[in-house]
Design an enzyme around this catalytic site. Structure first.
Site, PDB file in Angstrom:
ATOM      1  N   LYS A   1      57.475  43.707  41.466  1.00 53.71           N
ATOM      2  CA  LYS A   1      56.251  43.822  40.675  1.00 53.71           C
ATOM      3  C   LYS A   1      55.811  45.270  40.481  1.00 53.71           C
ATOM      4  CE  LYS A   1      53.028  42.882  44.499  1.00 53.71           C
ATOM      5  NZ  LYS A   1      52.304  44.161  44.488  1.00 53.71           N
ATOM      6  N   ASP A   2      56.367  46.198  41.290  1.00 51.30           N
ATOM      7  CA  ASP A   2      56.023  47.614  41.162  1.00 51.30           C
ATOM      8  C   ASP A   2      56.968  48.381  40.241  1.00 51.30           C
ATOM      9  OD1 ASP A   2      53.937  47.302  42.977  1.00 51.30           O
ATOM     10  OD2 ASP A   2      55.170  47.859  44.701  1.00 51.30           O
TER      11      ASP A   2
ATOM     12  N   CYS B   1      49.951  48.579  34.181  1.00 49.85           N
ATOM     13  CA  CYS B   1      49.502  47.986  35.435  1.00 49.85           C
ATOM     14  C   CYS B   1      48.015  47.636  35.429  1.00 49.85           C
ATOM     15  CB  CYS B   1      49.822  48.911  36.605  1.00 49.85           C
ATOM     16  SG  CYS B   1      49.060  50.548  36.516  1.00 49.85           S
TER      17      CYS B   1
ATOM     18  N   ARG C   1      43.573  46.400  54.078  1.00 52.01           N
ATOM     19  CA  ARG C   1      42.761  45.325  53.476  1.00 52.01           C
ATOM     20  C   ARG C   1      42.368  44.283  54.523  1.00 52.01           C
ATOM     21  NH1 ARG C   1      45.397  44.502  47.417  1.00 52.01           N
ATOM     22  NH2 ARG C   1      46.256  46.596  47.264  1.00 52.01           N
TER      23      ARG C   1
ATOM     24  N   ARG D   1      41.270  48.357  47.921  1.00 52.98           N
ATOM     25  CA  ARG D   1      42.517  49.127  47.797  1.00 52.98           C
ATOM     26  C   ARG D   1      43.141  49.371  49.168  1.00 52.98           C
ATOM     27  NH1 ARG D   1      43.048  50.425  42.703  1.00 52.98           N
ATOM     28  NH2 ARG D   1      41.196  50.595  41.386  1.00 52.98           N
TER      29      ARG D   1
ATOM     30  N   ARG E   1      44.619  41.507  37.330  1.00 53.76           N
ATOM     31  CA  ARG E   1      45.098  40.142  37.091  1.00 53.76           C
ATOM     32  C   ARG E   1      44.357  39.161  38.005  1.00 53.76           C
ATOM     33  NH1 ARG E   1      48.205  37.133  40.257  1.00 53.76           N
ATOM     34  NH2 ARG E   1      48.599  38.936  41.593  1.00 53.76           N
ATOM     35  N   ARG E   2      44.275  39.491  39.287  1.00 50.58           N
ATOM     36  CA  ARG E   2      43.571  38.596  40.213  1.00 50.58           C
ATOM     37  C   ARG E   2      42.079  38.553  39.900  1.00 50.58           C
ATOM     38  NH1 ARG E   2      46.925  41.173  45.037  1.00 50.58           N
ATOM     39  NH2 ARG E   2      48.680  39.727  45.130  1.00 50.58           N
TER      40      ARG E   2
END
Length: 301
Positions: free
Chosen positions: A76-77, A235, A148, A142, A124-125
């Site tokens: 995904k990166d 992104c 987190r 972040r 997105r989330r």
């Protein structure tokens, strides 16, 4: 055969690199080389990531100048454009791509109280959380997984959302309280998959890495990356996509959201497994025909 495997210095990246190194046991002696990327520096400073390549650029450079022989990334990166001279050599078996909820109160997503503070750094989330529960406060969260989780424990958030795959690879999946169905939170393109890059002319390394490639996971990655390339989304765009390969076919479910989750476009496309890139492209074209580019521009992506 001795090989140098490049990885970022984060706990998750090193865990992923160890998985790859272990898979090559008996075939090659692998040295893991830690390389700090622009994305790592931005993340440590609490700054936003402006470009997917922020997490891969320095590893690509190390590959091209011969400091390492191959590199492992979270799919995904990885930008959809592969740098000249490099190839996507292998995609190992994909982890479950879904997101998970971690809550201080051990409540499910539906049971979170009105006004609950949910942390995420993902547009997105954020969009999908608000689409499902506009009563929530979605706050910036972040940093790496440990950061987190620490901030959740400190009480800065009532819940956070993370990728299930990352927790599984860190051995911390037991800390998740709920796996979120794709109908609630559709995953990021490439989530749960690993991307192994190598130099295109390095036939010896490429031959060795073939044993790590999982055909179905690779086809899913190709379909999802084709979707993202068609949308030309960065992104910052609230874009989600999930491909599923099985029984000789590939099906892609894709969505684009407004930043606040008030508007959503969803589409699906399917086709033969050998046409994964075309299936992803078809899903993207359906979204563009319905105005997805406007939502992407609205997000500043």
């Amino acid at each position: 055969m001795k090989l140098r495997l490049g990885a970022r210095g984060s706990a998750l990246s090193l865990a992923q690199a160890k998985l790859v190194a272990d898979a090559l046991a008996g075939r090659a002696e692998v040295e893991i080389v830690k390389i700090r990327t622009t994305g790592d520096r931005l993340s440590a400073a609490g700054s936003p990531i402006e470009w997917k390549g922020d997490f891969t650029r320095e590893l690509d450079e190390a590959l091209l100048d011969g400091r390492i022989d191959f590199a492992v990334h979270s799919m995904k990166d990885v930008p959809t454009d592969v740098p000249d001279g490099l190839v996507l050599a292998a995609v190992p078996p994909r982890e479950d791509p879904r997101d998970v909820l971690l809550s201080r109160s051990c409540r499910s997503f539906a049971e979170l109280p009105r006004g609950a503070r949910v942390g995420t750094a993902s547009p997105r989330r954020r969009a999908q959380l608000l689409a499902a529960r506009p009563d929530l406060q979605v706050l910036e969260a972040r940093g790496n997984v440990d950061t987190r989780l620490s901030r959740l424990a400190e009480g800065r958030f009532d819940a956070i959302v993370l990728a299930r795959a990352g927790l599984a690879r860190l051995g911390r999946l037991g800390e998740a309280h709920e796996v979120l169905a794709p109908e609630v939170i559709l995953p990021a393109v490439g989530q749960g998959a690993l991307a192994i890059y190598a130099r295109g002319e390095d036939s010896g390394t490429l031959s060795l890495l073939e044993a790590l490639d999982h055909a179905a996971s690779h086809r899913e990655a190709v379909a999802e990356r084709s979707l993202l390339a068609t949308l030309e989304a960065g992104c910052k765009a609230p874009v989600a996509g999930l491909a599923r390969d099985g029984n000789g076919s590939v099906r892609v479910t894709a969505a684009v959201f407004s930043p606040d989750g008030s508007r959503a476009l969803r589409e699906e496309a399917s086709g033969r497994a050998g046409e994964a890139a075309s299936v992803g492209r078809a899903a993207g074209e359906k979204l563009l025909a319905r105005g997805a580019a406007d939502l992407i521009r609205e997000a500043g992506a």
